[in-house]
Design a protein around this motif. Structure first.
Motif, PDB file in Angstrom:
ATOM      1  N   ARG A  72       0.821  -1.213   0.000  1.00  0.00           N
ATOM      2  CA  ARG A  72       0.000   0.000   0.000  1.00  0.00           C
ATOM      3  C   ARG A  72       0.857   1.266   0.000  1.00  0.00           C
ATOM      4  NH1 ARG A  72      -1.348   2.630   4.281  1.00  0.00           N
ATOM      5  NH2 ARG A  72      -3.560   2.863   3.894  1.00  0.00           N
ATOM      6  N   GLY A  73       2.117   1.095  -0.302  1.00  0.00           N
ATOM      7  CA  GLY A  73       2.949   2.265  -0.576  1.00  0.00           C
ATOM      8  C   GLY A  73       3.731   2.867   0.574  1.00  0.00           C
ATOM      9  N   ALA A  74       3.908   2.103   1.654  1.00  0.00           N
ATOM     10  CA  ALA A  74       4.695   2.646   2.760  1.00  0.00           C
ATOM     11  C   ALA A  74       6.127   2.914   2.298  1.00  0.00           C
ATOM     12  CB  ALA A  74       4.690   1.665   3.919  1.00  0.00           C
ATOM     13  N   ARG A  75       6.686   4.061   2.683  1.00  0.00           N
ATOM     14  CA  ARG A  75       8.046   4.404   2.305  1.00  0.00           C
ATOM     15  C   ARG A  75       8.983   4.172   3.486  1.00  0.00           C
ATOM     16  NH1 ARG A  75       8.236   3.932  -2.416  1.00  0.00           N
ATOM     17  NH2 ARG A  75      10.328   4.839  -2.224  1.00  0.00           N
ATOM     18  N   ARG A  76       8.462   4.391   4.650  1.00  0.00           N
ATOM     19  CA  ARG A  76       9.311   4.353   5.848  1.00  0.00           C
ATOM     20  C   ARG A  76       8.567   3.658   6.983  1.00  0.00           C
ATOM     21  NH1 ARG A  76      13.658   4.484   8.482  1.00  0.00           N
ATOM     22  NH2 ARG A  76      14.404   6.268   9.705  1.00  0.00           N
ATOM     23  N   PRO A  77       8.434   2.357   6.895  1.00  0.00           N
ATOM     24  CA  PRO A  77       7.683   1.623   7.915  1.00  0.00           C
ATOM     25  C   PRO A  77       8.508   1.372   9.172  1.00  0.00           C
ATOM     26  CG  PRO A  77       8.431   0.131   6.218  1.00  0.00           C
ATOM     27  CD  PRO A  77       8.883   1.501   5.795  1.00  0.00           C
ATOM     28  N   GLY A  78       7.841   1.355  10.299  1.00  0.00           N
ATOM     29  CA  GLY A  78       8.508   1.071  11.567  1.00  0.00           C
ATOM     30  C   GLY A  78       7.828  -0.098  12.276  1.00  0.00           C
ATOM     31  N   PHE A  79       8.524  -0.632  13.293  1.00  0.00           N
ATOM     32  CA  PHE A  79       8.005  -1.778  14.042  1.00  0.00           C
ATOM     33  C   PHE A  79       8.108  -1.463  15.523  1.00  0.00           C
ATOM     34  CE2 PHE A  79       9.206  -6.057  15.943  1.00  0.00           C
ATOM     35  CZ  PHE A  79       7.920  -6.601  15.899  1.00  0.00           C
ATOM     36  N   ILE A  80       7.033  -1.649  16.241  1.00  0.00           N
ATOM     37  CA  ILE A  80       7.139  -1.490  17.693  1.00  0.00           C
ATOM     38  C   ILE A  80       6.705  -2.794  18.366  1.00  0.00           C
ATOM     39  CG2 ILE A  80       6.823   1.018  17.656  1.00  0.00           C
ATOM     40  CD1 ILE A  80       3.989   0.689  18.559  1.00  0.00           C
ATOM     41  N   ALA A  81       7.454  -3.184  19.385  1.00  0.00           N
ATOM     42  CA  ALA A  81       7.161  -4.462  20.029  1.00  0.00           C
ATOM     43  C   ALA A  81       7.529  -4.445  21.504  1.00  0.00           C
ATOM     44  CB  ALA A  81       7.910  -5.585  19.324  1.00  0.00           C
ATOM     45  N   ALA A  82       6.781  -5.213  22.278  1.00  0.00           N
ATOM     46  CA  ALA A  82       7.044  -5.362  23.707  1.00  0.00           C
ATOM     47  C   ALA A  82       7.240  -6.838  24.015  1.00  0.00           C
ATOM     48  CB  ALA A  82       5.877  -4.807  24.512  1.00  0.00           C
ATOM     49  N   GLN A  83       7.648  -7.119  25.211  1.00  0.00           N
ATOM     50  CA  GLN A  83       7.816  -8.492  25.714  1.00  0.00           C
ATOM     51  C   GLN A  83       8.915  -9.269  25.002  1.00  0.00           C
ATOM     52  OE1 GLN A  83       5.442  -9.488  28.392  1.00  0.00           O
ATOM     53  NE2 GLN A  83       7.410 -10.465  28.704  1.00  0.00           N
ATOM     54  N   LEU A  84       8.895  -9.165  23.661  1.00  0.00           N
ATOM     55  CA  LEU A  84       9.932  -9.815  22.846  1.00  0.00           C
ATOM     56  C   LEU A  84      10.021 -11.317  23.090  1.00  0.00           C
ATOM     57  CD1 LEU A  84      12.724  -7.088  23.075  1.00  0.00           C
ATOM     58  CD2 LEU A  84      10.635  -7.158  21.700  1.00  0.00           C
ATOM     59  N   ASP A  85       8.892 -11.921  23.272  1.00  0.00           N
ATOM     60  CA  ASP A  85       8.875 -13.377  23.382  1.00  0.00           C
ATOM     61  C   ASP A  85       9.197 -13.984  22.028  1.00  0.00           C
ATOM     62  OD1 ASP A  85       5.867 -14.213  22.211  1.00  0.00           O
ATOM     63  OD2 ASP A  85       6.046 -12.182  22.995  1.00  0.00           O
ATOM     64  N   PRO A  86       9.464 -15.281  22.011  1.00  0.00           N
ATOM     65  CA  PRO A  86       9.893 -15.933  20.767  1.00  0.00           C
ATOM     66  C   PRO A  86       8.926 -15.716  19.607  1.00  0.00           C
ATOM     67  CG  PRO A  86      10.074 -17.452  22.614  1.00  0.00           C
ATOM     68  CD  PRO A  86       9.451 -16.207  23.145  1.00  0.00           C
ATOM     69  N   ARG A  87       7.637 -15.759  19.885  1.00  0.00           N
ATOM     70  CA  ARG A  87       6.664 -15.616  18.796  1.00  0.00           C
ATOM     71  C   ARG A  87       6.688 -14.213  18.214  1.00  0.00           C
ATOM     72  NH1 ARG A  87       5.658 -18.850  22.453  1.00  0.00           N
ATOM     73  NH2 ARG A  87       4.970 -17.246  23.901  1.00  0.00           N
ATOM     74  N   THR A  88       6.854 -13.231  19.070  1.00  0.00           N
ATOM     75  CA  THR A  88       6.966 -11.859  18.575  1.00  0.00           C
ATOM     76  C   THR A  88       8.192 -11.728  17.675  1.00  0.00           C
ATOM     77  OG1 THR A  88       5.886 -10.913  20.519  1.00  0.00           O
ATOM     78  CG2 THR A  88       7.361  -9.471  19.289  1.00  0.00           C
ATOM     79  N   MET A  89       9.275 -12.339  18.085  1.00  0.00           N
ATOM     80  CA  MET A  89      10.501 -12.224  17.306  1.00  0.00           C
ATOM     81  C   MET A  89      10.393 -12.962  15.973  1.00  0.00           C
ATOM     82  SD  MET A  89      11.811 -10.096  19.152  1.00  0.00           S
ATOM     83  CE  MET A  89      13.545  -9.671  18.897  1.00  0.00           C
ATOM     84  N   GLN A  90       9.591 -14.008  15.942  1.00  0.00           N
ATOM     85  CA  GLN A  90       9.373 -14.699  14.669  1.00  0.00           C
ATOM     86  C   GLN A  90       8.539 -13.830  13.725  1.00  0.00           C
ATOM     87  OE1 GLN A  90       7.551 -18.400  15.898  1.00  0.00           O
ATOM     88  NE2 GLN A  90       9.338 -18.925  17.143  1.00  0.00           N
ATOM     89  N   ARG A  91       7.561 -13.166  14.294  1.00  0.00           N
ATOM     90  CA  ARG A  91       6.759 -12.258  13.463  1.00  0.00           C
ATOM     91  C   ARG A  91       7.655 -11.176  12.885  1.00  0.00           C
ATOM     92  NH1 ARG A  91       2.703 -13.205  17.644  1.00  0.00           N
ATOM     93  NH2 ARG A  91       2.724 -11.246  18.782  1.00  0.00           N
ATOM     94  N   ARG A  92       8.511 -10.680  13.738  1.00  0.00           N
ATOM     95  CA  ARG A  92       9.438  -9.634  13.313  1.00  0.00           C
ATOM     96  C   ARG A  92      10.294 -10.112  12.147  1.00  0.00           C
ATOM     97  NH1 ARG A  92      14.829  -9.041  15.526  1.00  0.00           N
ATOM     98  NH2 ARG A  92      15.714  -6.981  15.112  1.00  0.00           N
ATOM     99  N   ALA A  93      10.797 -11.337  12.269  1.00  0.00           N
ATOM    100  CA  ALA A  93      11.675 -11.867  11.219  1.00  0.00           C
ATOM    101  C   ALA A  93      10.940 -11.914   9.881  1.00  0.00           C
ATOM    102  CB  ALA A  93      12.174 -13.251  11.613  1.00  0.00           C
ATOM    103  N   GLY A  94       9.702 -12.383   9.893  1.00  0.00           N
ATOM    104  CA  GLY A  94       8.928 -12.462   8.652  1.00  0.00           C
ATOM    105  C   GLY A  94       8.659 -11.075   8.079  1.00  0.00           C
ATOM    106  N   TYR A  95       8.315 -10.167   8.972  1.00  0.00           N
ATOM    107  CA  TYR A  95       8.024  -8.780   8.580  1.00  0.00           C
ATOM    108  C   TYR A  95       9.248  -8.135   7.921  1.00  0.00           C
ATOM    109  CZ  TYR A  95       7.771  -3.735   9.665  1.00  0.00           C
ATOM    110  OH  TYR A  95       7.824  -2.372   9.630  1.00  0.00           O
ATOM    111  N   ARG A  96      10.394  -8.316   8.548  1.00  0.00           N
ATOM    112  CA  ARG A  96      11.626  -7.719   8.008  1.00  0.00           C
ATOM    113  C   ARG A  96      11.968  -8.294   6.639  1.00  0.00           C
ATOM    114  NH1 ARG A  96      15.255  -5.563  12.210  1.00  0.00           N
ATOM    115  NH2 ARG A  96      16.993  -6.481  11.079  1.00  0.00           N
ATOM    116  N   ARG A  97      11.749  -9.570   6.504  1.00  0.00           N
ATOM    117  CA  ARG A  97      12.065 -10.178   5.217  1.00  0.00           C
ATOM    118  C   ARG A  97      11.183  -9.597   4.113  1.00  0.00           C
ATOM    119  NH1 ARG A  97      10.701 -14.791   2.566  1.00  0.00           N
ATOM    120  NH2 ARG A  97       9.559 -15.726   4.302  1.00  0.00           N
ATOM    121  N   ALA A  98       9.909  -9.414   4.448  1.00  0.00           N
ATOM    122  CA  ALA A  98       8.985  -8.850   3.449  1.00  0.00           C
ATOM    123  C   ALA A  98       9.437  -7.442   3.039  1.00  0.00           C
ATOM    124  CB  ALA A  98       7.573  -8.809   4.010  1.00  0.00           C
ATOM    125  N   LEU A  99       9.855  -6.664   4.026  1.00  0.00           N
ATOM    126  CA  LEU A  99      10.296  -5.300   3.704  1.00  0.00           C
ATOM    127  C   LEU A  99      11.518  -5.333   2.789  1.00  0.00           C
ATOM    128  CD1 LEU A  99       9.952  -3.190   6.976  1.00  0.00           C
ATOM    129  CD2 LEU A  99       8.267  -3.679   5.200  1.00  0.00           C
TER     130      LEU A  99
END
Lengths: 356, 356
Positions: free
Chosen positions: A202-229
């Motif tokens: 949808r045209g994001a130029r400068r996307p950011g990620f905010i996260a708390a707890q940083l449990d394993p599942r959150t970090m896996q989501r992050r990994a997938g998200y970063r790869r897509a970017l």
DNA sequence: CTGAAAGCGCTTACAG
DNA sequence: CTGAAAGCGCTTACAG
């Protein structure tokens, strides 16, 4: 002279112990199987059978037993049953948090599956702590649960180690575990990827990620998200991470941090809906138009996401189903039925709404 | 010829049963008290004592026992302990809902109080149903809990009836029960009154009330609220009530109903914060300025209330403390200590914020 | 400080 | 379909 052993303890009607503070063996004189047997004029074995499966007993015996149970207000003693049968009908469930609605719904799924089968739940809250998890594992082992259902706060190895010798079966929830283990969940990584791809799409130029707890599942989501970017040629470096427990309040705070670090940020993936709601509130306070100035994506699709203003784009996770299916898998194992697959991927849905 | 009874079952090292599917009495050959005793060269009684209170045993015995426990990976069997001691170290907690964050926090309070004392929780969700509550009471009685902690879905009489003969003590949470019963809570009526008085005080001319679930506590809040309005000379007749479970979504719906019934409504008391959040979202959608055009008050002070935009005026309820203090009261009763008071009123706080 | 005996209330494994 | 015996793994209540 021989002492006469009383085979049948004498119960005198109306013999109430006035001193209730004294801890007698049978407070309230609770009826036992033997009481029922005597009342129904059958052996304890027949009562025991009738209680488990009425078809194991003749109709006449059954009737008398049912009457006796009713009259005496008999309630079976599960401790005795557990000890004699080596089956506790208890299932221990370990989740990382109960303030997170996700796990409450998972528990509802578990409960709805095992309840009708006559199992009780022992619910443990690990608070995302591996140490606490280990403690609970030991504590629950003492109750001799027939099985474990756990969403690990960390690596699954320690869990295996702990339970290996006990022989109690375990099904992982949310983590799609390695071969040789039972698990029901979905790919956090793919879910994160779907969000990254959506934002890029949808045209994001400068996307950011905010996260708390940083449990394993959150970090896996992050990994997938970063790869897509990265696949979309975008920079995945903008993120605000904190180990603090997640909350709506924290969503406000993290959004402010994000914007102060990158005022040109035009889209944010919040690792869960609570954070997203906080971010949305903060935007309203800061007069930042969502999604025009800033797109917001959450995770889980908690009930409020659909009705927020603007409604929140998020990933709907099958948490109730995870609980239910994990429980079903465990029940199959307990019944000696081999589940078709050792890991069940329940998938997820990207729900595009107004906020992104 | 006499059969020789083996006093000590022979255990052959490395004798693993290859057929794990077969349900043997001792899956995994879990160590028992007797195993530990033999290993430490003491009697089972000495081990039993050492496990409960190390000071009951000589230092040398203690050391050997601790070593044996470690080596054998001994974990006590609670079913056996329960059966022998008539104390289960289990506390049954009945709450009306787990999707309501209020009760999750109450459970946290209970857990934090009883955990250190070595008690486990049996958590039952009555879903606000008296029938389900009765079922759970019976089901849990089979586990011989040492005590009950319950937030009743209805009248307390049925509960008493059920438990009376069992002799298991019970503490009511949230309901301030009648004399002769134990309870910890606060006055829902006064809390509702405080809200009504606040709305009247800030000049509301046409206040409305929206409520879901309609459990006893909600209705008590309503009663206090209505009295306050009447005292201020206002009409208390405007209200939208539904037995449906509460949700943010429902808050949106009820607000619309309220406004269609009374377009001149200028203040709304939502029976809880979820409803209030929904009402707030709906106002944003309808371009109704809060609090200028419509004042909104919630109930409970859930975490999001303070950070919503605008922040939500509500009543902060001591739910964690209710759980903790109710548990403490129960523990005192179990220890034979008479609590000072039979009902503890923990009070509440009206938290005035931006929305009203 | 330590231990032998009995029993908690059920079910298993047999036998009829 | 029914029952007598033994035992599950602990603790209580005694006794030393």
């Amino acid at each position: 002279m021989t002492k006469i052993k009383r085979e049948v303890p004498v119960r005198i009607a109306g013999e109430d112990n006035p001193n209730t503070a004294v801890n007698r063996r049978r407070p309230g004189g609770r009826a036992t199987l033997e009481d029922v047997a005597r009342h129904a004029e059958v052996s304890t074995m027949t009562v025991s059978r009738a209680l488990r499966d009425t078809s194991l007993v003749s109709p006449s015996a059954r009737e008398r037993i049912e009457a006796a149970v009713r009259e005496l207000g008999y309630i079976p003693n599960r401790a005795a049953r557990t000890l004699a049968s080596a089956r506790s009908k208890l299932i221990a469930v370990l989740v990382p948090s109960l303030s997170n609605a996700v796990f409450v719904e998972t528990l509802a799924g578990v409960q709805d599956c095992v309840g009708p089968a006559g199992y009780q739940l022992l619910i443990g809250n690990t608070g995302y702590s591996p140490a606490r998890q280990a403690e609970l594992l030991s504590a629950y082992l003492a109750h001799a649960p027939d099985g474990f259902l756990v969403t690990g706060s960390d690596d699954t190895k320690a869990i295996r180690e702990h339970l290996k010798t006990s022989g109690v079966p375990l099904v992982h929830m949310f983590d799609l575990a390695a071969a040789g283990e039972w698990s029901v969940g979905f790919s956090q990584r793919k879910a994160g990827h779907a969000i990254g791809a959506h934002l890029a799409g949808r045209g994001a130029r400068r996307p950011g990620f905010i996260a708390a707890q940083l449990d394993p599942r959150t970090m896996q989501r992050r990994a997938g998200y970063r790869r897509a970017l990265r696949e979309a040629g975008l920079d995945a470096g903008l993120e605000i991470l904190t180990k603090q427990p997640s909350s709506v309040d924290l969503g406000c705070t993290l959004l402010r941090s994000l914007l102060s670090e990158a005022p040109d940020c035009d889209a944010v993936f919040c690792c869960n809906d609570d954070l997203a709601l906080g971010a949305l509130f903060e935007c309203q306070r800061l007069k930042i138009a969502v999604p025009r100035d800033l797109a917001i994506v959450g995770f889980n699709d908690l009930p409020f996401a659909a009705v927020a203003s603007p409604s929140i784009t998020t990933v709907a996770t099958p948490r109730y189903a995870v609980g239910f299916e994990a429980a079903r898998m465990l029940l199959q194992i307990l019944d000696g039925i081999a589940p078709e697959r050792n890991r069940i991927d329940l998938g997820f849905d990207l729900v595009v709404r107004e906020s992104a």
